[in-house]
Design a protein around this motif. Structure first.
Motif, PDB file in Angstrom:
ATOM      1  N   ALA A  12       0.809  -1.209   0.000  1.00  0.00           N
ATOM      2  CA  ALA A  12       0.000   0.000   0.000  1.00  0.00           C
ATOM      3  C   ALA A  12       0.846   1.264   0.000  1.00  0.00           C
ATOM      4  O   ALA A  12       0.330   2.355  -0.250  1.00  0.00           O
ATOM      5  CB  ALA A  12      -0.937   0.011   1.210  1.00  0.00           C
ATOM      6  N   THR A  15       0.649   3.915  -2.728  1.00  0.00           N
ATOM      7  CA  THR A  15      -0.341   4.988  -2.771  1.00  0.00           C
ATOM      8  C   THR A  15       0.105   6.254  -2.041  1.00  0.00           C
ATOM      9  O   THR A  15      -0.597   7.262  -2.101  1.00  0.00           O
ATOM     10  CB  THR A  15      -1.683   4.515  -2.167  1.00  0.00           C
ATOM     11  OG1 THR A  15      -1.518   4.259  -0.767  1.00  0.00           O
ATOM     12  CG2 THR A  15      -2.177   3.248  -2.849  1.00  0.00           C
ATOM     13  N   TYR A 213     -10.550   8.996 -11.021  1.00  0.00           N
ATOM     14  CA  TYR A 213     -10.679   8.991  -9.559  1.00  0.00           C
ATOM     15  C   TYR A 213     -12.146   8.885  -9.143  1.00  0.00           C
ATOM     16  O   TYR A 213     -12.509   8.038  -8.310  1.00  0.00           O
ATOM     17  CB  TYR A 213     -10.061  10.267  -8.987  1.00  0.00           C
ATOM     18  CG  TYR A 213     -10.563  10.631  -7.621  1.00  0.00           C
ATOM     19  CD1 TYR A 213     -10.141   9.932  -6.492  1.00  0.00           C
ATOM     20  CD2 TYR A 213     -11.481  11.678  -7.452  1.00  0.00           C
ATOM     21  CE1 TYR A 213     -10.619  10.266  -5.229  1.00  0.00           C
ATOM     22  CE2 TYR A 213     -11.947  12.013  -6.192  1.00  0.00           C
ATOM     23  CZ  TYR A 213     -11.525  11.308  -5.086  1.00  0.00           C
ATOM     24  OH  TYR A 213     -12.003  11.630  -3.837  1.00  0.00           O
ATOM     25  N   ILE A 241      -8.598   3.605  -1.322  1.00  0.00           N
ATOM     26  CA  ILE A 241      -7.135   3.512  -1.315  1.00  0.00           C
ATOM     27  C   ILE A 241      -6.603   3.571  -2.737  1.00  0.00           C
ATOM     28  O   ILE A 241      -5.669   4.317  -3.045  1.00  0.00           O
ATOM     29  CB  ILE A 241      -6.683   2.215  -0.626  1.00  0.00           C
ATOM     30  CG1 ILE A 241      -7.107   2.212   0.842  1.00  0.00           C
ATOM     31  CG2 ILE A 241      -5.166   2.057  -0.722  1.00  0.00           C
ATOM     32  CD1 ILE A 241      -6.893   0.884   1.534  1.00  0.00           C
ATOM     33  N   ARG A 242      -7.199   2.780  -3.617  1.00  0.00           N
ATOM     34  CA  ARG A 242      -6.758   2.792  -5.017  1.00  0.00           C
ATOM     35  C   ARG A 242      -6.940   4.167  -5.646  1.00  0.00           C
ATOM     36  O   ARG A 242      -6.144   4.592  -6.473  1.00  0.00           O
ATOM     37  CB  ARG A 242      -7.542   1.749  -5.823  1.00  0.00           C
ATOM     38  CG  ARG A 242      -7.301   0.319  -5.413  1.00  0.00           C
ATOM     39  CD  ARG A 242      -7.810  -0.640  -6.487  1.00  0.00           C
ATOM     40  NE  ARG A 242      -9.233  -0.492  -6.740  1.00  0.00           N
ATOM     41  CZ  ARG A 242     -10.185  -1.162  -6.115  1.00  0.00           C
ATOM     42  NH1 ARG A 242      -9.859  -2.021  -5.154  1.00  0.00           N
ATOM     43  NH2 ARG A 242     -11.451  -0.982  -6.412  1.00  0.00           N
ATOM     44  N   MET A 244      -6.453   6.994  -4.446  1.00  0.00           N
ATOM     45  CA  MET A 244      -5.437   7.982  -4.070  1.00  0.00           C
ATOM     46  C   MET A 244      -4.537   8.308  -5.259  1.00  0.00           C
ATOM     47  O   MET A 244      -4.171   9.476  -5.474  1.00  0.00           O
ATOM     48  CB  MET A 244      -4.565   7.445  -2.934  1.00  0.00           C
ATOM     49  CG  MET A 244      -5.266   7.222  -1.618  1.00  0.00           C
ATOM     50  SD  MET A 244      -5.546   8.755  -0.736  1.00  0.00           S
ATOM     51  CE  MET A 244      -6.131   8.084   0.848  1.00  0.00           C
ATOM     52  N   VAL A 245      -4.162   7.294  -6.044  1.00  0.00           N
ATOM     53  CA  VAL A 245      -3.180   7.506  -7.106  1.00  0.00           C
ATOM     54  C   VAL A 245      -3.746   8.355  -8.250  1.00  0.00           C
ATOM     55  O   VAL A 245      -3.117   9.338  -8.646  1.00  0.00           O
ATOM     56  CB  VAL A 245      -2.624   6.169  -7.609  1.00  0.00           C
ATOM     57  CG1 VAL A 245      -1.604   6.410  -8.727  1.00  0.00           C
ATOM     58  CG2 VAL A 245      -1.964   5.413  -6.467  1.00  0.00           C
ATOM     59  N   GLN A 248      -3.819  11.865  -7.070  1.00  0.00           N
ATOM     60  CA  GLN A 248      -2.490  12.476  -7.090  1.00  0.00           C
ATOM     61  C   GLN A 248      -2.104  12.862  -8.519  1.00  0.00           C
ATOM     62  O   GLN A 248      -1.550  13.942  -8.749  1.00  0.00           O
ATOM     63  CB  GLN A 248      -1.462  11.503  -6.502  1.00  0.00           C
ATOM     64  CG  GLN A 248      -1.627  11.250  -5.021  1.00  0.00           C
ATOM     65  CD  GLN A 248      -0.928   9.971  -4.580  1.00  0.00           C
ATOM     66  OE1 GLN A 248      -0.495   9.159  -5.389  1.00  0.00           O
ATOM     67  NE2 GLN A 248      -0.836   9.784  -3.271  1.00  0.00           N
ATOM     68  N   ALA A 270      -1.620   0.182  -8.325  1.00  0.00           N
ATOM     69  CA  ALA A 270      -2.424   0.504  -7.150  1.00  0.00           C
ATOM     70  C   ALA A 270      -3.758  -0.231  -7.183  1.00  0.00           C
ATOM     71  O   ALA A 270      -4.275  -0.680  -6.161  1.00  0.00           O
ATOM     72  CB  ALA A 270      -2.653   2.020  -7.072  1.00  0.00           C
ATOM     73  N   ARG A 271      -4.326  -0.364  -8.386  1.00  0.00           N
ATOM     74  CA  ARG A 271      -5.602  -1.084  -8.507  1.00  0.00           C
ATOM     75  C   ARG A 271      -5.433  -2.538  -8.087  1.00  0.00           C
ATOM     76  O   ARG A 271      -6.295  -3.115  -7.426  1.00  0.00           O
ATOM     77  CB  ARG A 271      -6.107  -0.999  -9.948  1.00  0.00           C
ATOM     78  CG  ARG A 271      -7.457  -1.672 -10.173  1.00  0.00           C
ATOM     79  CD  ARG A 271      -7.926  -1.517 -11.604  1.00  0.00           C
ATOM     80  NE  ARG A 271      -8.179  -0.124 -11.933  1.00  0.00           N
ATOM     81  CZ  ARG A 271      -7.460   0.590 -12.803  1.00  0.00           C
ATOM     82  NH1 ARG A 271      -6.442   0.031 -13.425  1.00  0.00           N
ATOM     83  NH2 ARG A 271      -7.761   1.834 -13.044  1.00  0.00           N
ATOM     84  N   GLY A 274      -4.193  -2.555  -4.172  1.00  0.00           N
ATOM     85  CA  GLY A 274      -5.179  -2.011  -3.243  1.00  0.00           C
ATOM     86  C   GLY A 274      -6.229  -3.009  -2.819  1.00  0.00           C
ATOM     87  O   GLY A 274      -6.865  -2.864  -1.775  1.00  0.00           O
TER      88      GLY A 274
END
Length: 280
Positions: A12, A15, A213, A241-242, A244-245, A248, A270-271, A274
């Motif tokens: 994690a 992220t 997002y 959580i995923r 977040m990227v 960003q 991340a996908r 996460g």
């Protein structure tokens, strides 16, 4: 090693790598030279927070999450605390090496992480405490520069909503909480698109990432509004959580398309990762 990976939620950390990039781009302070240590400082402090989280929650986890390393007996409480201390010290030291301003923000972030895990987490101020940690992580990349405050507020707001929703991962949550998280996601996406951009091209790129997002996080939160049970909440938390990227990426794309493209490589990772981690 596998126990340490589980204790720190190591995957994690992907992220949080973008947090310092968001701050650096917003403040116009590239992550070069000694400042290149800041993403590593961010990751170390994140891992420290996860280890401290499990140490602080060891009695609760013995009932709710007995598979975690401490209640399962794969690592002792004292060992977990030492892991947190070492990682936290490494993170603070890396921030200090980047400069005096970064050292101050890093120390504040370390203190906020410890305060959240040991004191605030299960109280009413828990989501705000986690949001503060995320905001400070962004400001770490900016050396505390005020130019990064709006971007830090955006990521902090998203984090607060995800954290509030995550409290229902075991027993479910209320529809008002789920609806508030969904509304927060919509406002966050709108704030990214409405923010100042370097050019129309930058705005289009930011809007595209903001759409990813919103789709990633919002769709899962919408399902939670319709069925706020524990399993659905857990899925929405992972989506948060995923998300977040791409958030960003959207914030970075407002001013630096090259950096946003580099950061976007982390979206599929991340996908995937996460879906295997928890933040609670």
């Amino acid at each position: 090693m596998r126990t340490l990976v589980e204790l720190t939620r190591a995957p994690a950390a992907l992220t949080v790598l973008g947090d310092t990039a968001v701050g650096a781009v917003a403040a116009g302070r590239p992550l070069r030279g000694r400042r290149a240590l800041l993403p590593l400082a961010s990751v170390s402090l994140y891992w420290a927070g996860m280890a401290l989280n499990d140490w602080a929650d060891r009695e609760r986890d013995a009932v709710e999450r007995p598979e975690r390393p401490i209640p399962a007996g794969r690592i002792g409480p004292d060992q977990a605390l030492r892991v947190a201390a070492v990682l936290g010290s490494c993170g603070a030291l890396a921030a200090a090496c980047a400069g005096p301003a970064e050292a101050r923000v890093g120390a504040g972030l370390a203190a906020s992480v410890a305060g959240y895990d040991a004191v605030l987490k299960h109280g009413a101020a828990g989501p705000a405490g986690m949001a503060l940690c995320r905001g400070l992580d962004v400001l770490l990349g900016a050396g505390g520069d005020r130019a990064a405050w709006p971007a830090a507020a955006v990521l902090a707001g998203h984090t607060g909503g995800v954290t509030a929703l995550a409290r229902g991962e075991v027993d479910g949550t209320g529809v008002p909480t789920a609806a508030a998280a969904l509304a927060g996601t919509a406002l966050t996406a709108a704030a990214v698109v409405a923010g100042r951009c370097a050019s129309p091209r930058h705005r289009v790129a930011a809007a595209g990432a903001a759409l990813v997002y919103a789709a990633t996080v919002g769709s899962a939160q919408w399902r939670t509004c319709r069925r706020p049970d524990g399993a659905t909440v857990r899925a929405a938390t992972r989506a948060g959580i995923r998300g977040m990227v791409p958030l960003q990426v959207a914030l970075v794309a407002r001013r630096d398309l090259r950096a946003a493209a580099v950061l976007a490589v982390a979206v599929p990772l991340a996908r995937h990762l996460g879906s295997r981690v928890e933040i609670a």
